[in-house]
Design an enzyme around this catalytic site. Structure first.
Site, PDB file in Angstrom:
ATOM      1  N   ASP A 177       0.858  -1.181   0.000  1.00 39.03           N
ATOM      2  CA  ASP A 177       0.000   0.000   0.000  1.00 39.03           C
ATOM      3  C   ASP A 177       0.898   1.235   0.000  1.00 39.03           C
ATOM      4  O   ASP A 177       1.634   1.473   0.964  1.00 39.03           O
ATOM      5  CB  ASP A 177      -0.909  -0.016   1.235  1.00 39.03           C
TER       6      ASP A 177
ATOM      7  N   GLU B 174       5.086   5.041   3.611  1.00 36.37           N
ATOM      8  CA  GLU B 174       4.571   6.361   3.978  1.00 36.37           C
ATOM      9  C   GLU B 174       5.733   7.336   4.138  1.00 36.37           C
ATOM     10  O   GLU B 174       6.762   6.988   4.738  1.00 36.37           O
ATOM     11  CB  GLU B 174       3.771   6.263   5.282  1.00 36.37           C
TER      12      GLU B 174
ATOM     13  N   ASN C 264      10.138   7.683   0.765  1.00 35.19           N
ATOM     14  CA  ASN C 264       9.517   8.287  -0.412  1.00 35.19           C
ATOM     15  C   ASN C 264       9.423   7.184  -1.459  1.00 35.19           C
ATOM     16  O   ASN C 264      10.449   6.660  -1.915  1.00 35.19           O
ATOM     17  CB  ASN C 264      10.382   9.447  -0.903  1.00 35.19           C
TER      18      ASN C 264
ATOM     19  N   ASP D  21      -2.072  12.475  -1.963  1.00 36.67           N
ATOM     20  CA  ASP D  21      -2.114  13.944  -1.919  1.00 36.67           C
ATOM     21  C   ASP D  21      -2.396  14.473  -3.324  1.00 36.67           C
ATOM     22  O   ASP D  21      -1.679  14.136  -4.271  1.00 36.67           O
ATOM     23  CB  ASP D  21      -0.787  14.506  -1.412  1.00 36.67           C
TER      24      ASP D  21
ATOM     25  N   LYS E  48      -2.407  22.670  -7.220  1.00 35.43           N
ATOM     26  CA  LYS E  48      -1.786  23.711  -8.033  1.00 35.43           C
ATOM     27  C   LYS E  48      -0.984  23.092  -9.176  1.00 35.43           C
ATOM     28  O   LYS E  48      -0.268  22.113  -8.989  1.00 35.43           O
ATOM     29  CB  LYS E  48      -0.885  24.590  -7.169  1.00 35.43           C
TER      30      LYS E  48
ATOM     31  N   ASP F 222     -10.908  10.586  -4.039  1.00 39.07           N
ATOM     32  CA  ASP F 222     -12.149  11.362  -4.017  1.00 39.07           C
ATOM     33  C   ASP F 222     -12.010  12.622  -4.872  1.00 39.07           C
ATOM     34  O   ASP F 222     -12.925  13.449  -4.905  1.00 39.07           O
ATOM     35  CB  ASP F 222     -12.547  11.730  -2.582  1.00 39.07           C
TER      36      ASP F 222
END
Length: 211
Positions: free
Chosen positions: A40, A65, A92, A118, A122, A154
């Protein structure tokens, strides 16, 4: 356990996050290395994997993560629950994926999930999004034939970009041309539940690696 304050976003392109993670000794991490592996990417607090690893004891699970404090919390909860088929790594994913997967037994990676990454709305920040062509290529190289990639967000724009980047790679076949109405996994993330509880849509896609 109360939540600690953590930065909501971490710039994955900053120099501090460019060093690839040193792979652990896997035989000291998992009790049985013969089990298939679900990775994941962007696991956050790890609650999704903490539940899924108990639901599917015949799999091993690995959460990646970039926010170290979240990984520390996830590992503490794993140890408290004594879950032998689960591990978390602070890294990362983009620079770390290739050396990490190269250290694993061939063919063991059978499922990858990338959920609610994330969005970096922009335009100038969109190169920070986790699903870049290089990441897709690494997953294509190491995922076993018939292995699955599950994507959800989402944010429709982000979901479309993730879907398109996997669809552009010849190794992957999109299982359904429409967004999936339901999560095919046994456990939902917190973000997914919160989004659905608000009556808002979640955009999901599943890819399978060809032979």
């Amino acid at each position: 356990m109360g939540r600690v304050r953590v930065r909501q976003h971490v710039n994955p392109l900053s120099q501090a996050y460019q060093t690839p993670v040193n792979p652990p000794q896997w035989d000291k991490i998992y009790a049985d290395m013969r089990k298939p592996l679900h990775m994941d990417i962007g696991c956050g607090w790890g609650r999704f994997l903490l539940s899924l690893a108990q639901w599917e004891p015949d799999w091993n699970f690995l959460g990646l993560e970039i926010r170290e404090s979240l990984v520390e919390t996830a590992i503490a909860q794993r140890d408290e629950k004594q879950i032998p088929n689960l591990h978390f790594l602070f890294c990362n994913a983009n620079p770390s994926l290739q050396p990490l997967l190269d250290s694993l037994p061939p063919g063991i990676l059978q499922r990858v999930s990338i959920q609610f990454p994330d969005p970096w709305f922009k335009k100038r920040h969109q190169k920070r999004r986790v699903v870049q062509p290089e990441l897709v290529a690494d997953i294509a190289h190491y995922l076993s034939a018939g292995g699955v990639v599950f994507l959800q967000s989402d944010v429709e724009e982000v979901a479309i970009e993730m879907r398109d980047r996997f669809q552009e790679h010849p190794a992957f076949v999109l299982e359904n041309p429409q967004w999936l109405p339901e999560n095919p996994l046994a456990v939902a993330t917190e973000r997914e539940r919160l989004t659905l509880d608000k009556g808002e849509p979640v955009y999901r896609a599943v890819f399978r690696k060809g032979d």
